[in-house]
Design an enzyme around this catalytic site. Structure first.
Site, PDB file in Angstrom:
ATOM      1  N   HIS A 158       0.731  -1.093   0.263  1.00  0.00           N
ATOM      2  CA  HIS A 158       0.049  -0.230   0.002  1.00  0.00           C
ATOM      3  C   HIS A 158       0.856   1.422   0.138  1.00  0.00           C
ATOM      4  O   HIS A 158       0.520   2.353   0.079  1.00  0.00           O
ATOM      5  CB  HIS A 158      -0.886  -0.136   1.278  1.00  0.00           C
ATOM      6  CG  HIS A 158      -1.835  -1.017   1.384  1.00  0.00           C
ATOM      7  ND1 HIS A 158      -2.860  -1.177   0.378  1.00  0.00           N
ATOM      8  CD2 HIS A 158      -2.398  -2.010   2.124  1.00  0.00           C
ATOM      9  CE1 HIS A 158      -3.655  -2.236   0.559  1.00  0.00           C
ATOM     10  NE2 HIS A 158      -3.147  -2.687   1.650  1.00  0.00           N
ATOM     11  N   ASP A 193      -2.779 -10.520  -2.430  1.00  0.00           N
ATOM     12  CA  ASP A 193      -3.177 -10.301  -1.162  1.00  0.00           C
ATOM     13  C   ASP A 193      -4.867  -9.571  -1.322  1.00  0.00           C
ATOM     14  O   ASP A 193      -5.164  -9.214  -2.413  1.00  0.00           O
ATOM     15  CB  ASP A 193      -2.546  -8.873  -0.781  1.00  0.00           C
ATOM     16  CG  ASP A 193      -2.723  -8.203   0.705  1.00  0.00           C
ATOM     17  OD1 ASP A 193      -2.117  -8.612   1.605  1.00  0.00           O
ATOM     18  OD2 ASP A 193      -3.754  -7.553   0.745  1.00  0.00           O
ATOM     19  N   HIS A 195      -6.472  -7.090  -0.349  1.00  0.00           N
ATOM     20  CA  HIS A 195      -6.332  -5.820  -0.730  1.00  0.00           C
ATOM     21  C   HIS A 195      -5.582  -5.404  -1.968  1.00  0.00           C
ATOM     22  O   HIS A 195      -4.590  -5.846  -2.200  1.00  0.00           O
ATOM     23  CB  HIS A 195      -5.990  -5.058   0.542  1.00  0.00           C
ATOM     24  CG  HIS A 195      -6.536  -5.352   1.924  1.00  0.00           C
ATOM     25  ND1 HIS A 195      -5.776  -6.108   2.664  1.00  0.00           N
ATOM     26  CD2 HIS A 195      -7.801  -4.891   2.329  1.00  0.00           C
ATOM     27  CE1 HIS A 195      -6.763  -5.939   3.730  1.00  0.00           C
ATOM     28  NE2 HIS A 195      -7.547  -5.524   3.613  1.00  0.00           N
ATOM     29  N   ASP A 282      -4.067 -12.901   3.510  1.00  0.00           N
ATOM     30  CA  ASP A 282      -5.441 -12.523   3.990  1.00  0.00           C
ATOM     31  C   ASP A 282      -6.509 -12.814   3.139  1.00  0.00           C
ATOM     32  O   ASP A 282      -7.773 -12.329   3.361  1.00  0.00           O
ATOM     33  CB  ASP A 282      -5.424 -11.066   4.611  1.00  0.00           C
ATOM     34  CG  ASP A 282      -4.806 -10.039   3.467  1.00  0.00           C
ATOM     35  OD1 ASP A 282      -4.435 -10.611   2.361  1.00  0.00           O
ATOM     36  OD2 ASP A 282      -4.520  -8.619   3.622  1.00  0.00           O
TER      37      ASP A 282
HETATM   38 ZN    ZN Z   1      -4.111  -7.209   2.668  1.00  0.00          ZN
END
Ligand code: ZN
Length: 343
Positions: A158, A193, A195, A282
């Site tokens: 991120h 991931d 996200h 995740d």
């Molecule tokens: Zn993540």
């Protein structure tokens, strides 16, 4: 295969983050690394400490003012009367102009995009060593290891050139990709991931030499919300070199693997010399973030499909939070990958 990791990555121990406006215990804690290291070793990986490659690999991705900020802000922050122990932004400029504030409070707003990235006394050291795991693992690949696993913690995907967010400070996957670029003209980054890897996307958005592909829970209702949509395809010379595959919440193995096959076709069409896997765990059905519903066995099949590309591969740890399956999911991925990977 080796696992690259050093204990200095545990000095960063964030206490809180805001979730739906309420302070909650920060889930990106050192115990993650303990569990992942134990799992990697139980899966047969050999532990190696990263060397110190200096700051040049970090500077290849991040702006000098951002690196200086990360290094110094905690000390500066302590001089502010009644400031919090951990550095946290209280201003969030959505659109930044060219001006750069001198104030510590202003710079925190400039460089930290959400409340998931508190900066404590040990943050810089841990983030730097986390990045070194990716650099060391990339060098292992350059020196002929078919694949290497960087246990990068804190995670990185991120973080953009000059912005921390979502528990990430330095973009380990991007830093590793740049090291691989020293030999391989074209490098692909595949982010699994749960996200979207918005920082990685941002870093390479206008470049055709690094293909960025991300499978993730649809950001219309999931962090990071503002990035990760299918229409984001790159810009300028990078147009067509960013591929987002937003997925419905709760997607299970069978459907996920079909989408993964599309992602792998795109990677294959790019004909890269090497691959970086941004390995968030995740997407697991039992992960606290509850975005997708991949099983432990599913991670083995994801590893198997990715290994089918038969590329020199740098595996960089991203997310994946404390839950019963965390270690087993890494071991499962590694096993599936190693059984197929022939290099
Ligand atoms: Zn993540």
């Amino acid at each position: 295969m080796k696992v690259i990791y050093t204990e200095a990555q545990k000095k960063h121990y964030p206490k809180n983050f805001l979730s739906s406006g309420a302070p909650q215990p920060n889930p990106e804690i050192p115990e993650r690394a303990d569990r992942l290291l134990a799992a990697a070793q139980s899966a047969g990986l050999t532990h190696k400490e990263p060397g110190d490659f200096g700051d040049a690999p970090l500077a290849a991705v991040h702006t000098p003012e951002y690196l200086q900020f990360l290094q110094r802000i905690h000390t500066r922050w302590q001089r502010i009367p009644e400031a919090s122990d951990e550095v946290m932004p209280n201003i969030h400029p959505a659109r930044r102009g060219g001006a750069y504030p001198l104030s510590a409070v202003g710079q925190v707003g400039y460089h930290v995009c959400d409340s998931a990235c508190p900066i404590s006394a040990g943050t810089w050291e841990s983030a730097r060593w986390s990045a070194m795991t990716a650099v060391q693992a990339a060098h292992e690949v350059l020196e002929g290891e078919g694949a290497c696993y960087a246990l990068a913690r804190p995670p990185g995907h991120h973080a953009s050139q000059d912005l921390a967010g979502g528990f990430c400070y330095l973009n380990n996957s991007a830093i590793g990709a740049e090291v691989l670029r020293s030999r391989y003209g074209r490098v692909a980054i595949l982010d699994v991931d749960v996200h979207h890897g918005n920082g990685t996307q941002e870093i390479f958005y206008e470049r055709p030499d690094v293909l960025t592909v991300s499978l993730h829970a649809d950001p219309v209702r999931f962090y990071p919300f503002f990035w990760g949509h299918a229409a984001e395809r790159g810009k300028g010379r990078g147009l067509g070199y960013n591929y987002n595959l937003p997925l419905p919440r709760g997607m299970t193995d069978k459907d996920y693997l079909q989408v993964l096959d599309r992602a792998l076709l795109r990677v294959g069409a790019f004909s890269p010399g090497a691959l970086v896997v941004a390995l968030g765990l995740d997407a697991y059905e039992g992960d606290p973030f509850q975005g997708l519903a991949i099983t432990t066995d599913g991670f083995a099949r994801i590893g198997d499909r990715i290994a089918g590309l038969q590329l020199p591969t740098l595996i960089v740890q991203e997310g994946g939070y404390l839950c019963d399956g965390l270690g087993a999911n890494l071991a499962s991925f590694v096993q599936g990958f190693r059984d197929k990977h022939k290099r």
